[in-house]
Write a protein that holds these residues in place. Sequence first.
Motif, PDB file in Angstrom:
ATOM      1  N   GLN B 151       0.724  -0.986  -0.166  1.00 38.06           N
ATOM      2  CA  GLN B 151       0.056   0.098   0.013  1.00 38.06           C
ATOM      3  C   GLN B 151       0.951   1.325  -0.024  1.00 38.06           C
ATOM      4  OE1 GLN B 151      -2.412  -0.482   3.462  1.00 38.06           O
ATOM      5  NE2 GLN B 151      -3.720  -2.010   2.373  1.00 38.06           N
ATOM      6  N   ASP B 152       0.526   2.206  -0.886  1.00 38.85           N
ATOM      7  CA  ASP B 152       1.395   3.256  -1.043  1.00 38.85           C
ATOM      8  C   ASP B 152       0.646   4.402  -0.406  1.00 38.85           C
ATOM      9  OD1 ASP B 152       3.268   1.706  -2.300  1.00 38.85           O
ATOM     10  OD2 ASP B 152       2.557   2.280  -4.580  1.00 38.85           O
ATOM     11  N   PHE B 153       1.592   5.680   0.140  1.00 38.67           N
ATOM     12  CA  PHE B 153       0.653   6.782   0.816  1.00 38.67           C
ATOM     13  C   PHE B 153       1.409   8.093   0.246  1.00 38.67           C
ATOM     14  CE2 PHE B 153      -0.115   2.993   3.196  1.00 38.67           C
ATOM     15  CZ  PHE B 153      -1.678   3.168   3.556  1.00 38.67           C
ATOM     16  N   TYR B 154       0.485   8.979  -0.099  1.00 39.32           N
ATOM     17  CA  TYR B 154       1.174  10.090  -0.620  1.00 39.32           C
ATOM     18  C   TYR B 154       0.532  11.217   0.141  1.00 39.32           C
ATOM     19  CZ  TYR B 154       2.033   7.513  -5.080  1.00 39.32           C
ATOM     20  OH  TYR B 154       2.504   6.551  -5.776  1.00 39.32           O
ATOM     21  N   THR B 155       1.349  12.318   0.399  1.00 39.92           N
ATOM     22  CA  THR B 155       0.937  13.604   0.632  1.00 39.92           C
ATOM     23  C   THR B 155       0.854  14.662  -0.361  1.00 39.92           C
ATOM     24  OG1 THR B 155       3.186  13.951   1.303  1.00 39.92           O
ATOM     25  CG2 THR B 155       1.840  13.165   3.038  1.00 39.92           C
ATOM     26  N   GLN B 156      -0.048  15.667   0.093  1.00 39.95           N
ATOM     27  CA  GLN B 156      -0.276  16.812  -0.864  1.00 39.95           C
ATOM     28  C   GLN B 156       0.547  17.943  -0.628  1.00 39.95           C
ATOM     29  OE1 GLN B 156      -4.408  18.066  -0.610  1.00 39.95           O
ATOM     30  NE2 GLN B 156      -4.106  19.197  -2.797  1.00 39.95           N
ATOM     31  N   ASN B 157       1.535  18.443  -1.322  1.00 40.08           N
ATOM     32  CA  ASN B 157       2.117  19.494  -1.058  1.00 40.08           C
ATOM     33  C   ASN B 157       1.728  20.462  -2.229  1.00 40.08           C
ATOM     34  OD1 ASN B 157       3.882  18.197   0.736  1.00 40.08           O
ATOM     35  ND2 ASN B 157       5.011  17.460  -0.768  1.00 40.08           N
ATOM     36  N   GLY B 158       0.914  21.571  -2.077  1.00 42.23           N
ATOM     37  CA  GLY B 158       0.294  22.615  -2.831  1.00 42.23           C
ATOM     38  C   GLY B 158      -0.536  21.815  -3.790  1.00 42.23           C
ATOM     39  N   LYS B 159      -0.055  21.575  -5.124  1.00 42.01           N
ATOM     40  CA  LYS B 159      -0.709  21.101  -6.275  1.00 42.01           C
ATOM     41  C   LYS B 159      -0.164  19.478  -6.247  1.00 42.01           C
ATOM     42  CE  LYS B 159      -2.813  24.699  -8.602  1.00 42.01           C
ATOM     43  NZ  LYS B 159      -3.012  25.381  -9.916  1.00 42.01           N
ATOM     44  N   ASN B 160       0.876  19.401  -5.595  1.00 47.35           N
ATOM     45  CA  ASN B 160       1.482  18.030  -6.046  1.00 47.35           C
ATOM     46  C   ASN B 160       1.182  16.972  -4.891  1.00 47.35           C
ATOM     47  OD1 ASN B 160       2.744  19.350  -8.049  1.00 47.35           O
ATOM     48  ND2 ASN B 160       4.609  19.461  -6.982  1.00 47.35           N
ATOM     49  N   TYR B 161       1.366  15.556  -5.291  1.00 46.23           N
ATOM     50  CA  TYR B 161       1.216  14.565  -4.408  1.00 46.23           C
ATOM     51  C   TYR B 161       2.279  13.866  -4.402  1.00 46.23           C
ATOM     52  CZ  TYR B 161      -3.751  15.560  -4.445  1.00 46.23           C
ATOM     53  OH  TYR B 161      -5.045  16.146  -4.401  1.00 46.23           O
ATOM     54  N   THR B 162       3.170  13.957  -3.395  1.00 42.24           N
ATOM     55  CA  THR B 162       4.495  13.098  -3.093  1.00 42.24           C
ATOM     56  C   THR B 162       4.296  11.676  -2.569  1.00 42.24           C
ATOM     57  OG1 THR B 162       5.269  15.159  -2.623  1.00 42.24           O
ATOM     58  CG2 THR B 162       6.667  13.633  -2.371  1.00 42.24           C
ATOM     59  N   LEU B 163       4.950  10.744  -2.960  1.00 44.78           N
ATOM     60  CA  LEU B 163       4.999   9.483  -2.286  1.00 44.78           C
ATOM     61  C   LEU B 163       5.775   9.571  -0.816  1.00 44.78           C
ATOM     62  CD1 LEU B 163       4.555   6.493  -2.368  1.00 44.78           C
ATOM     63  CD2 LEU B 163       6.937   6.325  -3.184  1.00 44.78           C
ATOM     64  N   SER B 164       5.143   9.280   0.256  1.00 44.53           N
ATOM     65  CA  SER B 164       5.735   9.613   1.570  1.00 44.53           C
ATOM     66  C   SER B 164       5.824   8.611   2.645  1.00 44.53           C
ATOM     67  CB  SER B 164       4.802  10.970   2.074  1.00 44.53           C
ATOM     68  OG  SER B 164       4.685  12.160   1.166  1.00 44.53           O
ATOM     69  N   GLY B 165       5.139   7.180   1.951  1.00 44.32           N
ATOM     70  CA  GLY B 165       5.236   6.199   2.816  1.00 44.32           C
ATOM     71  C   GLY B 165       4.808   4.768   2.065  1.00 44.32           C
ATOM     72  N   MET B 166       5.146   3.871   2.505  1.00 46.89           N
ATOM     73  CA  MET B 166       4.619   2.538   2.192  1.00 46.89           C
ATOM     74  C   MET B 166       4.556   1.637   3.191  1.00 46.89           C
ATOM     75  SD  MET B 166       7.008   0.225  -0.564  1.00 46.89           S
ATOM     76  CE  MET B 166       6.710   1.280  -1.959  1.00 46.89           C
ATOM     77  N   THR B 167       3.715   0.804   3.056  1.00 42.05           N
ATOM     78  CA  THR B 167       3.257  -0.572   4.060  1.00 42.05           C
ATOM     79  C   THR B 167       3.288  -1.677   3.115  1.00 42.05           C
ATOM     80  OG1 THR B 167       1.761   0.994   5.163  1.00 42.05           O
ATOM     81  CG2 THR B 167       1.897  -1.291   5.786  1.00 42.05           C
ATOM     82  N   ILE B 168       4.089  -2.766   3.629  1.00 45.41           N
ATOM     83  CA  ILE B 168       4.349  -4.076   3.018  1.00 45.41           C
ATOM     84  C   ILE B 168       3.521  -5.193   3.805  1.00 45.41           C
ATOM     85  CG2 ILE B 168       5.817  -5.739   2.170  1.00 45.41           C
ATOM     86  CD1 ILE B 168       5.980  -3.452   0.329  1.00 45.41           C
ATOM     87  N   GLY B 169       2.908  -5.800   3.484  1.00 45.11           N
ATOM     88  CA  GLY B 169       2.177  -7.090   4.292  1.00 45.11           C
ATOM     89  C   GLY B 169       2.671  -8.228   3.974  1.00 45.11           C
ATOM     90  N   LEU B 170       3.082  -9.330   4.648  1.00 42.36           N
ATOM     91  CA  LEU B 170       3.709 -10.589   4.309  1.00 42.36           C
ATOM     92  C   LEU B 170       2.608 -11.590   5.059  1.00 42.36           C
ATOM     93  CD1 LEU B 170       6.277  -8.836   4.049  1.00 42.36           C
ATOM     94  CD2 LEU B 170       7.560 -10.900   4.752  1.00 42.36           C
ATOM     95  N   ALA B 171       2.037 -12.318   4.262  1.00 42.17           N
ATOM     96  CA  ALA B 171       1.123 -13.246   4.555  1.00 42.17           C
ATOM     97  C   ALA B 171       1.963 -14.630   4.984  1.00 42.17           C
ATOM     98  CB  ALA B 171       0.028 -13.565   3.887  1.00 42.17           C
ATOM     99  N   MET B 172       2.110 -15.057   6.056  1.00 48.89           N
ATOM    100  CA  MET B 172       3.005 -16.249   6.324  1.00 48.89           C
ATOM    101  C   MET B 172       1.923 -17.490   6.791  1.00 48.89           C
ATOM    102  SD  MET B 172       6.001 -14.381   6.383  1.00 48.89           S
ATOM    103  CE  MET B 172       6.959 -15.846   6.973  1.00 48.89           C
ATOM    104  N   ASN B 173       2.319 -18.562   6.294  1.00 52.97           N
ATOM    105  CA  ASN B 173       1.444 -19.713   6.530  1.00 52.97           C
ATOM    106  C   ASN B 173       1.576 -20.154   7.802  1.00 52.97           C
ATOM    107  OD1 ASN B 173       0.227 -20.243   3.860  1.00 52.97           O
ATOM    108  ND2 ASN B 173       2.265 -20.984   3.106  1.00 52.97           N
ATOM    109  N   ASP B 174       0.215 -20.699   8.387  1.00 53.46           N
ATOM    110  CA  ASP B 174       0.182 -21.328   9.596  1.00 53.46           C
ATOM    111  C   ASP B 174       0.391 -22.948   9.090  1.00 53.46           C
ATOM    112  OD1 ASP B 174      -1.004 -22.805  11.706  1.00 53.46           O
ATOM    113  OD2 ASP B 174      -2.333 -21.177  12.280  1.00 53.46           O
TER     114      ASP B 174
END
Lengths: 380, 380
Positions: B151-174
């Motif tokens: 999942q990618d997260f953007y912030t708004q700077n004036g008229k721009n949207y800047t990539l500012s964060g990311m979340t990665i999920g790892l699904a590990m088997n039971d």
Amino acid sequence: MKNLAKVMTLLFSTLLLAGCGNLNNSSLSSKSNEKSSKVTTTNTSKSDQYSTLLENGKYHTSAISGLSADSDSDNNSNAAAFEHGLMDISKKEFSTDRYYLQEGKFISASTAQKWLDRKSDKNPAGLNPEDNGSTDPDKRKPIYLQQLLEQDFYTQNGKNYTLSGMTIGLAMNDVDYYTKEKYGAQFETKISPEQRLSIGKQMADKIVARLRKQPNLKKIPITVGLYRQNVNDSLIGGSFFQYGVSQAKQKQVSDWKAINQENQVWPVINNEKPVNESDSDSFANFKNHVQNYFPDLSGVTAQAHYQDKKLQGLVITINTQFYGVAQINSFTQFVQDAANRYLPQQPMIEVHIQTVQDLQALITKDYNSKQFSSHVLTSY
Amino acid sequence: MKNLAKVMTLLFSTLLLAGCGNLNNSSLSSKSNEKSSKVTTTNTSKSDQYSTLLENGKYHTSAISGLSADSDSDNNSNAAAFEHGLMDISKKEFSTDRYYLQEGKFISASTAQKWLDRKSDKNPAGLNPEDNGSTDPDKRKPIYLQQLLEQDFYTQNGKNYTLSGMTIGLAMNDVDYYTKEKYGAQFETKISPEQRLSIGKQMADKIVARLRKQPNLKKIPITVGLYRQNVNDSLIGGSFFQYGVSQAKQKQVSDWKAINQENQVWPVINNEKPVNESDSDSFANFKNHVQNYFPDLSGVTAQAHYQDKKLQGLVITINTQFYGVAQINSFTQFVQDAANRYLPQQPMIEVHIQTVQDLQALITKDYNSKQFSSHVLTSY
């Protein structure tokens, strides 16, 4: 409306099957082996809905609901539209503030089936005409009356619930479907609006006269609604076109009034004319806007419900292939915004956002309300 | 929450695919044949939900969503629970007020598939262990990592949207499901919680180190969540058990924190212990009350969602054979009253009232809210 939900209480009482239709009460401590049944009511959180009467805590289902005359009528939307529309008529005569609803229990299943069948030596009570032997669409006597529905209304007097009104619905065919031999090809006899009206009124008088013979039904007002059963190939149910009232003790229905009710599927097909151009344009703009941003939608359709040429309700279905949580959330937000911008303000509106069979999100607003609320369904 | 819906507006801007992850803006009048894509956002009516970034007005779906390692894992609830849970973790690090969500686009489908596959001479990037040839459940090396999500997260700077964060999920088997021959019987290698945690952390470090090689991902915080993929025969998805953050420029994940998350189906079966006896008793009372009055219900079940041993959400499904309009209205009122009386006050609650496949009515309340709202679906 939400606040009312908090003050709900259940009222307990006991039904004695007295001939006068009175539901005699007892306290909560009544022994369960008494020969009586407990009457409770479900309370409603919306002021325009009936509270219903339960017996021994159980909802009573009308025995005649779903019965139909011997005909090949087959449109799934008719049953819901018939019941829904009849309740709207009931609300004109029996206010939701004062009356409690119970599904009909004075017309038995066997009686209803006799009334729905053709008149014959074996079935003198049949309301549909005797078979004249013809199989010619224009010479044969069609099945006019397809279904019956009864709704009973009770008022509360102290601890008692008294039967105080009744509404009867007659579903009259638009087309009578028939075969010339068993499992043979299907033929149609078209019934004109004039025939539907005049024969419906005659049948209403007969039904009321028969009901008045039951002691509990002599003194209550009986409302009768005439419904046009929609044709088999429609994606929408039919609508009521006339209703009348038989006041207490009267043996006939008088005060007949026309009901101007129409249902329509949007977008319209086969050069059908929209009931109201401006309403269907609003929907077209909404649909275009949504499909412009999400081109992969498999369909955006609507059922529009008109009363007196005014758009009363709109049920929009959007079929998607979206499954992702973020995507459905985002799409729901987008659709709610589009609904606010493009759709007419007054009608009740429901937007169903769904994958093949499963509803994923629901956006709704009430009649005359300007605020939509939305809910995306959760799954853990 | 409803009021916010009224002030929704759409923001238009233009995305230049600059290497720095900045989304350069232009006004609405930008010509559509420019080599750039328009960035718009969907706005949210709920404060705890992300607004999402659209490109050229279209929702971007992550290419890696739905990809999985070569295993016989087969539980439909896992996908939704994985995505839903990852978003909850994202909300801890990237507030919904400031950040715009876009489904991941920096890990390509081919890259994700390589990472998910076993390591081998042909696939040196594989994160799952090399096959050691054994088919013994305890001697073979199982597939630990089943799915990836970004999942990618953007912030708004004036008229721009800047990539500012990311979340990665790892699904590990039971449990890793495997066969000894193609189409053969299914065997299982059970993976312990300790293995899942330590191997998950190692994989998280490798993934972050690889992501840091992309120029746009050097300077942003990357959050990683570890999810336990639930077993195939469960009626519910798995849950996250640990998450950590790799701050800007760091090549490893640190600040690991345990997440105490549990899902449970009620009524519990096979002598399973309820997470919280008092909560599941509340549900049992609700269920008894409803089934006492409407004995013909075919089932009342719940999915309960716990965080830190606190009941966070409850999704109750009631299967009915009711079709009549009056009956569904009455039943919905009754259930809403029972929900108010018996169910715990704090959690988010959804009650789905449905016939075989179709939802007929929905009763909901938000987390920490005391008021239910209900809606019976309409059909004309």
